[in-house]
Design an enzyme around this catalytic site. Structure first.
Site, PDB file in Angstrom:
ATOM      1  N   LYS A   1      11.295   4.348  -1.409  1.00 27.43           N
ATOM      2  CA  LYS A   1      10.858   3.638  -0.205  1.00 27.43           C
ATOM      3  C   LYS A   1      11.895   3.940   0.873  1.00 27.43           C
ATOM      4  O   LYS A   1      12.993   3.399   0.858  1.00 27.43           O
ATOM      5  CB  LYS A   1      10.763   2.131  -0.453  1.00 27.43           C
ATOM      6  CG  LYS A   1      10.218   1.366   0.749  1.00 27.43           C
ATOM      7  CD  LYS A   1      10.104  -0.118   0.449  1.00 27.43           C
ATOM      8  CE  LYS A   1       9.297  -0.884   1.468  1.00 27.43           C
ATOM      9  NZ  LYS A   1       9.645  -0.673   2.860  1.00 27.43           N
TER      10      LYS A   1
ATOM     11  N   GLU B   1       7.770   6.083  -5.980  1.00 28.26           N
ATOM     12  CA  GLU B   1       8.300   6.918  -4.888  1.00 28.26           C
ATOM     13  C   GLU B   1       9.451   6.192  -4.224  1.00 28.26           C
ATOM     14  O   GLU B   1       9.485   4.958  -4.224  1.00 28.26           O
ATOM     15  CB  GLU B   1       7.214   7.170  -3.825  1.00 28.26           C
ATOM     16  CG  GLU B   1       6.196   8.192  -4.243  1.00 28.26           C
ATOM     17  CD  GLU B   1       5.119   8.401  -3.186  1.00 28.26           C
ATOM     18  OE1 GLU B   1       5.207   7.827  -2.081  1.00 28.26           O
ATOM     19  OE2 GLU B   1       4.168   9.138  -3.474  1.00 28.26           O
TER      20      GLU B   1
HETATM   21  P1  ATP Z   1       9.060  -3.806   4.819  1.00 23.91           P
HETATM   22  O1  ATP Z   1       9.302  -4.822   5.890  1.00 23.91           O
HETATM   23  O2  ATP Z   1       9.389  -4.267   3.448  1.00 23.91           O
HETATM   24  O3  ATP Z   1       9.609  -2.451   5.153  1.00 23.91           O
HETATM   25  P2  ATP Z   1       6.629  -3.242   5.847  1.00 23.91           P
HETATM   26  O4  ATP Z   1       6.194  -4.523   6.464  1.00 23.91           O
HETATM   27  O5  ATP Z   1       7.266  -2.188   6.652  1.00 23.91           O
HETATM   28  O6  ATP Z   1       7.546  -3.603   4.645  1.00 23.91           O
HETATM   29  P3  ATP Z   1       4.760  -2.610   3.918  1.00 23.91           P
HETATM   30  O7  ATP Z   1       3.480  -1.907   3.954  1.00 23.91           O
HETATM   31  O8  ATP Z   1       4.718  -3.997   3.470  1.00 23.91           O
HETATM   32  O9  ATP Z   1       5.363  -2.508   5.328  1.00 23.91           O
HETATM   33  O10 ATP Z   1       5.791  -1.741   3.051  1.00 23.91           O
HETATM   34  C1  ATP Z   1       5.631  -0.391   3.009  1.00 23.91           C
HETATM   35  C2  ATP Z   1       6.330   0.362   4.128  1.00 23.91           C
HETATM   36  O11 ATP Z   1       7.336   1.177   3.552  1.00 23.91           O
HETATM   37  C3  ATP Z   1       5.362   1.316   4.756  1.00 23.91           C
HETATM   38  O12 ATP Z   1       4.784   0.711   5.888  1.00 23.91           O
HETATM   39  C4  ATP Z   1       6.185   2.528   5.110  1.00 23.91           C
HETATM   40  O13 ATP Z   1       6.581   2.431   6.466  1.00 23.91           O
HETATM   41  C5  ATP Z   1       7.409   2.427   4.248  1.00 23.91           C
HETATM   42  N1  ATP Z   1       7.547   3.488   3.237  1.00 23.91           N
HETATM   43  C6  ATP Z   1       8.708   4.147   2.957  1.00 23.91           C
HETATM   44  N2  ATP Z   1       8.549   5.030   1.989  1.00 23.91           N
HETATM   45  C7  ATP Z   1       7.259   4.981   1.601  1.00 23.91           C
HETATM   46  C8  ATP Z   1       6.492   5.670   0.612  1.00 23.91           C
HETATM   47  N3  ATP Z   1       7.034   6.579  -0.185  1.00 23.91           N
HETATM   48  N4  ATP Z   1       5.183   5.332   0.502  1.00 23.91           N
HETATM   49  C9  ATP Z   1       4.623   4.400   1.289  1.00 23.91           C
HETATM   50  N5  ATP Z   1       5.294   3.715   2.234  1.00 23.91           N
HETATM   51  C10 ATP Z   1       6.604   3.994   2.393  1.00 23.91           C
END
Ligand code: ATP
Length: 567
Positions: A253, A251
C-alpha cells in the site's frame, strides 16, 4: 423552463431538512423535465453547470458578485457589504436588494434556465484582457432580470454555495423516484453504478428516463474519469483471508496519491480520485505513459509516489501534495519532486471494459502492456499466497520499506467503481486518526494574530455536516517547517462565508487528517461526540467533503476507545 420554477424548487429543498422529503421534491421537479431533450438541468438543480467529471469552477469571487449586484440593482457596494456583514449570506442579501429594485427595469426579461446556463457557461471560457468586465456584464445581465428569489440563488450558484443540502445520494434517489420503481432496491444500485462509471448525472438521468435496459447498457467512457473502487479496513491478515478468500493477492500500500490514467484518441488525461484533472501538473507521468504502455485507449488505476531525486528515497505523500494544485513552475517542481507511478489495475483496454474480468486477468494484461522502469513507471509489488506466515512477512517488509501497509485483493473479483465492497481491503498498523472537514476557524492572538489558528471540524451524516471538535495544534508557525498556519489561512480565507467576532464560517472544502487520543460522548458538538487531544496531522488536498469520516465510523471508533479505557 422558467428559472423561477427551479428557484421555487430550491426554496422547498432548502426548507426541508429530511432527506426523504428532499428526494420527493427533487423527483417531482425531475418528472417535469423528463420530456426535455437537454437533461443538463440536473446539474443546475445541484447548483452546478457541468457534470461531476468536469471540475472546472465558475470562479467568481464575493467581491465581483457584490459589484455585479450593485450594477444590476443600483444599491451601492458599501451598502451591500454592510448588509452582508449583518446577514452573513450574500445570497440572502441579493434577495433583499433585488426585491427592492425598481420593478420595471428597461432591460428586464423573464429568466429561463437556458439563459442562466448560457451566461454561466460563458464565464468558464473567458480569458485574457477585459475578462473581469465581461464577467461583470454576464452576471449583471442575469441579475438585472432577476426577482428576489432568483437573485438569491443566482448569487449562491455563482459562489458555488447553493446551501440546499442536495448531495449525490439525494440526486441518485430522486432519479429512481422520477423514472423507475422506487420499491425495487436493485434500481437504486443500477443508477448508482451508472453514475460511478460515468460521473455524469445528466447522462444517467437521460438513460433512466428510457428505462432499466438503457441504464444497464451504460459503460465506461474512455477519456472520462470514473469513481475509483475503495477499500474497507482489514483487522489482521487472517481477517483479510477470511474476507477475500484463499489464496489472495497482497500488494504494497504505497503512500502517494491515487491517479486514474486515461488514454483515448492519443490524448492522455490524469485524474485524482476527486475527479480533478491534473494532467498538466504531471508532464513526466504523461511521457512515461506514452513511452512505456502499449495501446491506444485504456483506463488505469495507480498510485503516484514521490521520491527524492538525489537520494532516491521515497517521500511521504505530504511532500508531493503541493504538485496537485500547482499552476506555475511545473517543470521545475517535476524535477525537484518527481513521482514514480505504481500501476495496480486496468479497467478498460482498446475499446473494451474490463470491469467484469477477474482481478488476476486484469493484472496479467498490465504485465503484458507495461514496460516497467524504476522511478518512472512500475507495477505494484505483489505476493499471491494462501499462507499466513508468508503474508505476515510481506506485510512487515512493506512497513520496513516505509510503505503504509498492504492491500489485500480477491483473485477473481471484478472492479466495482465507487464502492467499498470488500473486493480489496487495506491493512495498516493501528492508529487513531480521522479525515474531517473544516467548517469554522478562529483568528489567533499575539504573534499568531492575522492567522486562522483554530479549526472547528466536522464529520458527515448523509448530506449533513456535524461538528466534532476544535483543533489548534499540529500546524507549524513557519511554512519552512511543514504545513503552517500561514498556509492554512491562505486556503481558508477565500472560503469565508461569514464572520462573527474572531470566528469565521467557511465553505466545507478543506479536509484535514486529525489525530486524537480518544473519542468521547459530548453534548458540546452537534455530532454528540468530541475528540480528545486532537491535532492536525496533515492537510489532505486529495480529499473532498464526500471522503470524510461518517458518524457511523465515529460511533464505531468511540466504542473502541471506550473498550480500551475499560481494559
Ligand atoms: P487511507 O486513508 O487509509 O489511505 P484512503 O481513504 O486513501 O485510505 P482507501 O480506498 O480506503 O482510500 O484505501 C486505499 C488507498 O490506498 C487507495 O485509494 C490508493 O490511493 C492507495 N493505494 C496504495 N497502494 C495501493 C495498491 N497497491 N492498490 C490499491 N490501492 C492502493
Amino acid at each position: 423552463m422558467k428559472y423561477l420554477e427551479l428557484c421555487r424548487t430550491y426554496e422547498e429543498l432548502e426548507a426541508s431538512p429530511s432527506r426523504l422529503k428532499k428526494t420527493e421534491i427533487l423527483a417531482n421537479f425531475l418528472k417535469k423535465t423528463k420530456n426535455e431533450k437537454n437533461k443538463e438541468i440536473i446539474y443546475l438543480a445541484q447548483g452546478k453547470i457541468l457534470p461531476d467529471y468536469d471540475t472546472r469552477e465558475i470562479g467568481i469571487s464575493s467581491q465581483l458578485a457584490i459589484k455585479a449586484l450593485s450594477r444590476a440593482t443600483g444599491v451601492s457596494d458599501k451598502d451591500i457589504v454592510r448588509l452582508w456583514k449583518k446577514i452573513g449570506d450574500l445570497g440572502r442579501v441579493a434577495e433583499q436588494v433585488a426585491s427592492k429594485k425598481k420593478q420595471s427595469s428597461l432591460f428586464s426579461k423573464e429568466l429561463t434556465t437556458e439563459k442562466v446556463f448560457e451566461n454561466l457557461k460563458k464565464l468558464l471560457t473567458l480569458e485574457g484582457k477585459g475578462t473581469v468586465d465581461k464577467k461583470m456584464g454576464l452576471i449583471s445581465e442575469l441579475l438585472t432580470s432577476a426577482s428576489g428569489i432568483e437573485a438569491k440563488y443566482l448569487i449562491r450558484t455563482l459562489l458555488q454555495d447553493l446551501r440546499i443540502g442536495v448531495g449525490e445520494g439525494v440526486v441518485r434517489d430522486s432519479i429512481v423516484w422520477a423514472c423507475l420503481n422506487k420499491e425495487n432496491k436493485e434500481e437504486f444500485n443500477l443508477v448508482q453504478e451508472a453514475y460511478d462509471k460515468t460521473t455524469d448525472f445528466a447522462l444517467v438521468f437521460e438513460k433512466a428516463c428510457r428505462g432499466k435496459k438503457a441504464l444497464e447498457s451504460v459503460e465506461l467512457i474512455p477519456g472520462h474519469p470514473l469513481k475509483v473502487m475503495l477499500a474497507p479496513k482489514a483487522e489482521s491478515i487472517s481477517d483479510a483471508f477470511e474476507r477475500v478468500g484463499k489464496p489472495a493477492v497482497f500488494e504494497y500500500k504505497y503512500d502517494g496519491f491515487r491517479m486514474l490514467i486515461n488514454k483515448h484518441d492519443n490524448e492522455i488525461k490524469i485524474f485524482t480520485r476527486r475527479l480533478e484533472q491534473v494532467t498538466n501538473q504531471f508532464p513526466e507521468v504523461v511521457s512515461y505513459i506514452r513511452k512505456s504502455i502499449k495501446g491506444s485507449s485504456f483506463i488505469l488505476d495507480s498510485e503516484a509516489v514521490g521520491y527524492n531525486p538525489k537520494t532516491k528515497k521515497y517521500t511521504p505523500f505530504q511532500e508531493i501534495s503541493q504538485r496537485i494544485k500547482r499552476k506555475y513552475d511545473i517543470e521545475r517542481m517535476g524535477k525537484e519532486l518527481p513521482v514514480e507511478l505504481n500501476v495496480f489495475d486496468i479497467l478498460y483496454y482498446e475499446g473494451k471494459s474490463l470491469l467484469q474480468k477477474p482481478f488476476i486477468e486484469r493484472r496479467k494484461l498490465l504485465e503484458k502492456i507495461i514496460h516497467p522502469e524504476k522511478y518512472k513507471i512500475v507495477l505494484a509489488k505483489q505476493l499471491i499466497t494462501d499462507n499466513e506466515k508468508q503474508a505476515e512477512k510481506f506485510y512487515k517488509q512493506a512497513l520496513e520499506e516505509g510503505e503504509e501497509g498492504v492491500m489485500i485483493k480477491a483473485l477473481n473479483a471484478p472492479y466495482k467503481p465507487g464502492a467499498r465492497v470488500g473486493h480489496m481491503l487495506k491493512l495498516k498498523p493501528a492508529s487513531d486518526e480521522l479525515d474531517l472537514v473544516i467548517v469554522k476557524a478562529e483568528y489567533g492572538t499575539g504573534k499568531r494574530g492575522g492567522w486562522l489558528t483554530s479549526y472547528t471540524v466536522a464529520c458527515r451524516k448523509e448530506g449533513k455536516l456535524l461538528e466534532i471538535g476544535k483543533v489548534s495544534t499540529g500546524l507549524k508557525e513557519k511554512s519552512s517547517e511543514g504545513a503552517s498556519f500561514e498556509e492554512m489561512t491562505k486556503k481558508l480565507k477565500p472560503l469565508i462565508t461569514s464572520e462573527k467576532g474572531r470566528e469565521v464560517s467557511v465553505k466545507p472544502e478543506i479536509v484535514i487528517e486529525v489525530g486524537y487520543q480518544d473519542i468521547q460522548k459530548s453534548p458540546s458538538y452537534s455530532s454528540g461526540f468530541a475528540l480528545r487531544f486532537p491535532r492536525v496531522k496533515r492537510i489532505r488536498p486529495d480529499r473532498s467533503v464526500k471522503d470524510i469520516a461518517t458518524i457511523e465510523e465515529i460511533e464505531r471508533e468511540s466504542e473502541k476507545s471506550w473498550k480500551w479505557r475499560v481494559v
